[in-house]
Design a protein around this motif. Structure first.
Motif, PDB file in Angstrom:
ATOM      1  N   GLU A  68      -4.936   0.973   8.047  1.00 12.75           N
ATOM      2  CA  GLU A  68      -5.879   2.092   8.152  1.00 12.75           C
ATOM      3  C   GLU A  68      -5.763   2.841   9.478  1.00 12.75           C
ATOM      4  O   GLU A  68      -6.707   3.489   9.920  1.00 12.75           O
ATOM      5  CB  GLU A  68      -7.308   1.602   7.938  1.00 12.75           C
ATOM      6  CG  GLU A  68      -7.580   1.163   6.511  1.00 12.75           C
ATOM      7  CD  GLU A  68      -9.065   0.969   6.231  1.00 12.75           C
ATOM      8  OE1 GLU A  68      -9.539   1.493   5.218  1.00 12.75           O
ATOM      9  OE2 GLU A  68      -9.726   0.275   7.038  1.00 12.75           O
ATOM     10  N   GLY A  73     -11.567  -1.620  14.851  1.00 16.76           N
ATOM     11  CA  GLY A  73     -10.719  -1.373  13.682  1.00 16.76           C
ATOM     12  C   GLY A  73      -9.889  -2.597  13.356  1.00 16.76           C
ATOM     13  O   GLY A  73      -8.702  -2.655  13.695  1.00 16.76           O
ATOM     14  N   ARG A 123      -7.623   9.759  12.888  1.00 16.12           N
ATOM     15  CA  ARG A 123      -8.258  11.016  12.474  1.00 16.12           C
ATOM     16  C   ARG A 123      -9.711  11.123  12.960  1.00 16.12           C
ATOM     17  O   ARG A 123     -10.336  12.166  12.798  1.00 16.12           O
ATOM     18  CB  ARG A 123      -8.194  11.153  10.948  1.00 16.12           C
ATOM     19  CG  ARG A 123      -6.806  11.517  10.434  1.00 16.12           C
ATOM     20  CD  ARG A 123      -6.770  11.567   8.916  1.00 16.12           C
ATOM     21  NE  ARG A 123      -5.514  12.083   8.396  1.00 16.12           N
ATOM     22  CZ  ARG A 123      -4.454  11.337   8.125  1.00 16.12           C
ATOM     23  NH1 ARG A 123      -4.512  10.014   8.348  1.00 16.12           N
ATOM     24  NH2 ARG A 123      -3.343  11.876   7.657  1.00 16.12           N
ATOM     25  N   LEU A 167     -13.241   8.710   5.573  1.00 10.18           N
ATOM     26  CA  LEU A 167     -13.133   9.528   6.780  1.00 10.18           C
ATOM     27  C   LEU A 167     -14.368  10.420   6.940  1.00 10.18           C
ATOM     28  O   LEU A 167     -14.947  10.508   8.031  1.00 10.18           O
ATOM     29  CB  LEU A 167     -11.865  10.372   6.711  1.00 10.18           C
ATOM     30  CG  LEU A 167     -11.645  11.372   7.844  1.00 10.18           C
ATOM     31  CD1 LEU A 167     -11.478  10.664   9.176  1.00 10.18           C
ATOM     32  CD2 LEU A 167     -10.417  12.257   7.538  1.00 10.18           C
ATOM     33  N   CYS A 189      -5.063   8.143   4.744  1.00 13.15           N
ATOM     34  CA  CYS A 189      -6.371   7.517   4.861  1.00 13.15           C
ATOM     35  C   CYS A 189      -7.224   7.911   3.666  1.00 13.15           C
ATOM     36  O   CYS A 189      -6.913   8.873   2.948  1.00 13.15           O
ATOM     37  CB  CYS A 189      -7.062   7.908   6.177  1.00 13.15           C
ATOM     38  SG  CYS A 189      -7.807   9.542   6.175  1.00 13.15           S
ATOM     39  N   ASP A 190      -8.300   7.165   3.469  1.00 15.68           N
ATOM     40  CA  ASP A 190      -9.270   7.441   2.420  1.00 15.68           C
ATOM     41  C   ASP A 190     -10.149   8.599   2.903  1.00 15.68           C
ATOM     42  O   ASP A 190     -10.928   8.451   3.858  1.00 15.68           O
ATOM     43  CB  ASP A 190     -10.104   6.182   2.176  1.00 15.68           C
ATOM     44  CG  ASP A 190     -11.106   6.339   1.049  1.00 15.68           C
ATOM     45  OD1 ASP A 190     -11.707   7.422   0.924  1.00 15.68           O
ATOM     46  OD2 ASP A 190     -11.322   5.356   0.309  1.00 15.68           O
ATOM     47  N   ARG A 218     -14.908  -2.654  11.110  1.00 13.66           N
ATOM     48  CA  ARG A 218     -14.446  -2.032   9.864  1.00 13.66           C
ATOM     49  C   ARG A 218     -14.375  -3.065   8.743  1.00 13.66           C
ATOM     50  O   ARG A 218     -14.712  -2.763   7.591  1.00 13.66           O
ATOM     51  CB  ARG A 218     -13.070  -1.388  10.085  1.00 13.66           C
ATOM     52  CG  ARG A 218     -12.407  -0.866   8.826  1.00 13.66           C
ATOM     53  CD  ARG A 218     -13.092   0.381   8.310  1.00 13.66           C
ATOM     54  NE  ARG A 218     -12.570   0.712   6.984  1.00 13.66           N
ATOM     55  CZ  ARG A 218     -13.219   0.464   5.854  1.00 13.66           C
ATOM     56  NH1 ARG A 218     -14.412  -0.105   5.863  1.00 13.66           N
ATOM     57  NH2 ARG A 218     -12.675   0.784   4.697  1.00 13.66           N
ATOM     58  N   ASN A 252       0.808  -1.214   0.000  1.00 11.71           N
ATOM     59  CA  ASN A 252       0.000   0.000   0.000  1.00 11.71           C
ATOM     60  C   ASN A 252       0.846   1.271   0.000  1.00 11.71           C
ATOM     61  O   ASN A 252       0.467   2.265  -0.626  1.00 11.71           O
ATOM     62  CB  ASN A 252      -0.932   0.009   1.231  1.00 11.71           C
ATOM     63  CG  ASN A 252      -1.988  -1.067   1.153  1.00 11.71           C
ATOM     64  OD1 ASN A 252      -2.344  -1.528   0.070  1.00 11.71           O
ATOM     65  ND2 ASN A 252      -2.497  -1.488   2.300  1.00 11.71           N
ATOM     66  N   GLY A 283      -4.292   5.523   9.983  1.00 10.24           N
ATOM     67  CA  GLY A 283      -4.512   6.934   9.700  1.00 10.24           C
ATOM     68  C   GLY A 283      -5.977   7.309   9.774  1.00 10.24           C
ATOM     69  O   GLY A 283      -6.328   8.429  10.178  1.00 10.24           O
ATOM     70  N   LEU A 284      -6.851   6.394   9.380  1.00 18.68           N
ATOM     71  CA  LEU A 284      -8.291   6.632   9.471  1.00 18.68           C
ATOM     72  C   LEU A 284      -8.740   6.690  10.922  1.00 18.68           C
ATOM     73  O   LEU A 284      -9.414   7.646  11.342  1.00 18.68           O
ATOM     74  CB  LEU A 284      -9.045   5.522   8.737  1.00 18.68           C
ATOM     75  CG  LEU A 284     -10.560   5.469   8.950  1.00 18.68           C
ATOM     76  CD1 LEU A 284     -11.228   6.687   8.332  1.00 18.68           C
ATOM     77  CD2 LEU A 284     -11.136   4.175   8.379  1.00 18.68           C
ATOM     78  N   TYR A 285      -8.367   5.689  11.700  1.00 21.93           N
ATOM     79  CA  TYR A 285      -8.840   5.607  13.084  1.00 21.93           C
ATOM     80  C   TYR A 285      -8.366   6.792  13.915  1.00 21.93           C
ATOM     81  O   TYR A 285      -9.127   7.346  14.720  1.00 21.93           O
ATOM     82  CB  TYR A 285      -8.392   4.288  13.714  1.00 21.93           C
ATOM     83  CG  TYR A 285      -8.818   3.074  12.931  1.00 21.93           C
ATOM     84  CD1 TYR A 285     -10.152   2.882  12.592  1.00 21.93           C
ATOM     85  CD2 TYR A 285      -7.894   2.127  12.490  1.00 21.93           C
ATOM     86  CE1 TYR A 285     -10.557   1.779  11.854  1.00 21.93           C
ATOM     87  CE2 TYR A 285      -8.286   1.024  11.758  1.00 21.93           C
ATOM     88  CZ  TYR A 285      -9.619   0.858  11.441  1.00 21.93           C
ATOM     89  OH  TYR A 285     -10.017  -0.230  10.699  1.00 21.93           O
TER      90      TYR A 285
END
Length: 439
Positions: free
Chosen positions: A313, A308, A319, A225, A220-221, A293, A101, A315-317
């Motif tokens: 991911e 999660g 944020r 988000l 993150c996406d 998730r 990724n 970065g998603l959590y």
């Protein structure tokens, strides 16, 4: 341990590896069924390459886990900018997914061969690395000795050594010297780590600081988000990340204790997502509503826990919250990296067992960016206080981002230390196209 016994121990290790080699296949098959090996790439663990070796200089970099991989990414990109091919090995399925990724085709990824003579000899003979760069603290005797036999420079960067590992090596000082003495260069995270590596026989040893301070925040996406932020609405959130067994139960207890007062959503991100089924079962047994998730469950007003259980991911959590407890520090031991939550705007909480990140936590605590707690009760009080006190939370967040900024610079120090090894490779790489064109 005497020098003679140290030599005998290394010989015995190699011989045992040869004798155990027939069992390597069944062992990897067992791990595959446990979800710990990639069934399609299992042969890589026996040293069989699944990609062609490119022409020109090649550096073999190894990072055992996700954290070590993250720390190496800026350095690997720097090697790529210098036209040096990078072969990156990792040891876990999770870290392989991260490499895919975050780095894509910037590196050649392989799973690291098991530390037995035949797989390692096969691996090195095929890839013929010009240098080997490893991150942090792992030492594998067969690998070290095989690289030394071929006079391939072994460089350790972002190097650290835990209290327990140092004590174990000191009890076997001649064995340690036989292995650590094979290092061409050690670039340590701290003065204490540097002193320990020197005591164990490594030389030269330099200090760079922590490479993790030079990493970019995890991505993150953005559409995802925004979706979750809308679903969460005005609810307060806190996260327990990189949790180990026992810490999820603690987070659940804190959620139940604070729910009537704070009405919060609790985000739990286990260090090993393959434990998610067991964690969900435990949470539901306590009467909690769980959204996962991995199932793409929506977050409703009734959701207690957002689990999660995905890879890559974080970065998603992070944020989705401004308060993060970093695990492996209450029921586990050694701690996990707190820099990611700090750089993404979270007030950091942790248990006191953070020996593996002693310097990082020292900086964060001194600046007021992190708080260490003794037990679950103290953690619950800290979460409740930060959720209800915007000023205190904001002060910790600002202090964390300031601390991360001050800790940057390890990458430039590391690159400078590596120049005697990588500059000749850069020259060779940049001469090759002209040489090929002249033929």
């Amino acid at each position: 341990m005497s020098r003679g016994l140290a030599r005998l121990a290394l010989t015995g290790y190699r011989v045992a590896g040869i004798l155990l080699y027939p069992l390597a296949g069944p062992y990897l098959t067992y791990r595959m069924f446990k979800g710990k090996e990639d069934r399609h790439r299992r042969s890589e663990r026996l040293g069989h390459a699944s990609a062609p070796r490119p022409r020109g200089p090649l550096v073999w970099a190894h990072a055992a886990s996700v954290g070590e991989t993250m720390a190496l990414i800026p350095l690997l990109r720097e090697l790529g900018r210098r036209d040096i091919h990078v072969l990156l090995t990792t040891g876990t399925v999770t870290s392989a997914e991260l490499v895919k990724n975050r780095l894509g085709d910037q590196v050649i990824h392989q799973y690291v061969p098991i530390d037995l003579k035949f797989p390692m000899k096969r691996f090195i003979s095929y890839w013929q690395p010009d240098a080997c760069i490893t991150a942090e603290s792992e030492i594998w005797p067969t690998t070290v000795m095989e690289l030394a036999r071929r006079r391939i420079p072994q460089i350790r960067v972002n190097a650290r050594i835990s209290d327990r590992s140092f004590a174990r090596w000191r009890n076997n000082d001649n064995l340690a010297e036989a292995l650590f003495g094979k290092m061409a260069l050690v670039v340590a995270q701290s003065d204490l780590d540097a002193e320990r590596f020197r005591d164990l026989g490594a030389w030269p040893v330099l200090v760079s600081g922590n490479l993790k301070g030079d990493t970019d925040p995890p991505p993150c996406d953005l559409a995802l988000l925004e979706r979750y932020r809308q679903e969460i609405g005005e609810r307060k959130t806190w996260a327990a990340i990189s949790t180990f067994e026992g810490e999820e139960k603690a987070a659940a207890g804190i959620h139940k204790a604070l729910k009537s007062r704070d009405g919060q959503l609790t985000i739990i991100v286990p260090r090993h997502p393959d434990r998610a089924d067991a964690i969900e079962e435990m949470l539901k047994a306590q009467g909690l509503v769980v959204a996962r998730r991995s199932r793409n469950d929506p977050l409703t007003a009734e959701t207690d826990i957002f689990l999660g259980d995905s890879i890559g991911e974080m970065g998603l959590y992070l944020r989705l919250t401004e308060v993060a407890f970093v695990g492996r520090s209450l029921t586990g031991e050694g701690g996990q990296n707190p820099l990611e939550p700090a750089m993404l705007g979270c007030a950091v909480l942790s248990g006191s067992n953070v020996q593996n990140f002693r310097d990082v936590y020292s900086n964060l605590v001194r600046k007021g960016a992190a708080r260490l707690v003794r037990d679950v009760e103290m953690l619950a009080k800290a979460v409740h206080y930060l959720l209800g006190n915007d000023l205190a939370r904001r002060k910790m967040i600002d202090a964390g981002q300031e601390t991360v900024t001050e800790m940057r610079g390890a990458l430039s120090v590391t690159v400078k230390a590596l120049e005697p090894y990588i500059n000749p490779l850069t020259v060779s790489a940049r001469l090759q196209p002209r040489a090929a064109a002249a033929q």
